[in-house]
Design an enzyme around this catalytic site. Sequence first.
Site, PDB file in Angstrom:
ATOM      1  N   ASP A   1       0.844  -1.202   0.000  1.00 46.01           N
ATOM      2  CA  ASP A   1       0.000   0.000   0.000  1.00 46.01           C
ATOM      3  C   ASP A   1       0.873   1.244   0.000  1.00 46.01           C
ATOM      4  OD1 ASP A   1       0.929   0.143   2.609  1.00 46.01           O
ATOM      5  OD2 ASP A   1      -0.961  -0.433   3.524  1.00 46.01           O
TER       6      ASP A   1
ATOM      7  N   LYS B   1      -3.888   0.562  -2.358  1.00 44.88           N
ATOM      8  CA  LYS B   1      -4.805  -0.260  -1.545  1.00 44.88           C
ATOM      9  C   LYS B   1      -6.087   0.499  -1.237  1.00 44.88           C
ATOM     10  CE  LYS B   1      -4.054  -1.174   3.100  1.00 44.88           C
ATOM     11  NZ  LYS B   1      -3.322  -1.821   4.200  1.00 44.88           N
TER      12      LYS B   1
ATOM     13  N   ASP C   1       6.171  -4.796   4.410  1.00 50.25           N
ATOM     14  CA  ASP C   1       5.263  -3.844   5.053  1.00 50.25           C
ATOM     15  C   ASP C   1       5.724  -3.632   6.493  1.00 50.25           C
ATOM     16  OD1 ASP C   1       3.170  -2.089   5.224  1.00 50.25           O
ATOM     17  OD2 ASP C   1       1.582  -3.573   4.995  1.00 50.25           O
TER      18      ASP C   1
ATOM     19  N   THR D   1      -4.004  -8.897  10.392  1.00 52.96           N
ATOM     20  CA  THR D   1      -4.837 -10.048   9.987  1.00 52.96           C
ATOM     21  C   THR D   1      -4.240 -10.763   8.769  1.00 52.96           C
ATOM     22  OG1 THR D   1      -6.150  -8.759   8.424  1.00 52.96           O
ATOM     23  CG2 THR D   1      -6.930  -8.825  10.697  1.00 52.96           C
TER      24      THR D   1
HETATM   25  C1  R5P Z   1      -1.508  -0.190   7.471  1.00 51.45           C
HETATM   26  O1  R5P Z   1      -1.593   0.562   6.529  1.00 51.45           O
HETATM   27  C2  R5P Z   1      -0.315  -1.041   7.718  1.00 51.45           C
HETATM   28  O2  R5P Z   1       0.805  -0.547   7.072  1.00 51.45           O
HETATM   29  C3  R5P Z   1      -0.540  -2.487   7.311  1.00 51.45           C
HETATM   30  O3  R5P Z   1      -0.626  -2.574   5.908  1.00 51.45           O
HETATM   31  C4  R5P Z   1      -1.794  -3.055   7.930  1.00 51.45           C
HETATM   32  O4  R5P Z   1      -1.848  -2.761   9.295  1.00 51.45           O
HETATM   33  C5  R5P Z   1      -1.867  -4.525   7.718  1.00 51.45           C
HETATM   34  O5  R5P Z   1      -3.052  -5.010   8.264  1.00 51.45           O
HETATM   35  P1  R5P Z   1      -3.645  -6.399   7.842  1.00 51.45           P
HETATM   36  O6  R5P Z   1      -2.553  -7.412   7.981  1.00 51.45           O
HETATM   37  O7  R5P Z   1      -4.757  -6.620   8.842  1.00 51.45           O
HETATM   38  O8  R5P Z   1      -4.169  -6.281   6.462  1.00 51.45           O
END
Ligand code: R5P
Length: 293
Positions: A170, A193, A220, A225
């Site tokens: 993202d 994203k 990331d 999750t």
């Molecule tokens: C949010 O923008 C963070 O950088 C992560 O991409 C996010 O927290 C990931 O969350 P999940 O694993 O629940 O998709």
Amino acid sequence: MKNTIVTTCGNSNKLAKKIAKKIKTKFSPLTISSFPDGDIYLKFNTPLKGKNLVIVQSFQPHSDMSLFDIIFAAETAKDLGARKVILVAPYLAYMRQDKRFNPGECISSRVMAKLLNKSINKIITIDPHIHRYKSLKDIFTIPAKNLTANGLIAQYIQKKIKDVVIIGPDWESYQWAEAISKQISVPCTVLKKTRFSSRKVRVKMIKAIPVKGKNVVIVDDIISTGHTITEAAKQARRKGAKSITAICVHGLFVEKAVEKLKKVGVSKVISTNTIEHKTNGIDVAELVIEELK
Ligand code: R5P
């Protein structure tokens, strides 16, 4: 380090112990439990008068209790005569709620920082989720040091994976994905994203890079999750990736995230030890030690 005690409220035992050993100082974990009604019980097991106290405590698991434990510990330390309380929060929670997305919502990052500002003298953290804030100074009035594991992740990739392309799942992830790709001179793209809920996201590749036959590394800051990485992995697979590795700084891994990633073809999931987990493959201890010195 003279006159320093390292402790933890329980979440970062291994890291705290390692840091104490390397800086040649005493490690004394807290006794924390709760009374039958749930009230917190907390006890220091070493004299603190005139000492600098370093609390090494990641905000996972149990971000709510961690915040509470840290505040109780810091206030108690000052009450017992500690000179300074430094919080090393390898993973700092609540940073993603940095605005009121819907009317009436709590801007949790501000409240968390407000509480810490009152109780501790300095905070050291690693790759906090800074998106709409410019820096930690936007919420912290105490000295706040933001360290990054980017160099360590870059070294890991360079050493362990060949013929790599990096994908940031993202826009915010450019801080990690692009920075790391530049350090090791490999192609990188950051996906767009759209988040529909905590558990539903969609990603799209805007800037195309050659993925076919390549070892894709999705980088990331946080895997929670796993839905964000899952969607990015599906894209990589559709575009013919040879292998897919997911690397994050903070592995929260809730709701069987690792299993979810394996199901969509992620062969390896690696995290740093800002949160203790079996996927820990990158050690951040040296970063903290350098800063403490
Ligand atoms: C949010 O923008 C963070 O950088 C992560 O991409 C996010 O927290 C990931 O969350 P999940 O694993 O629940 O998709």
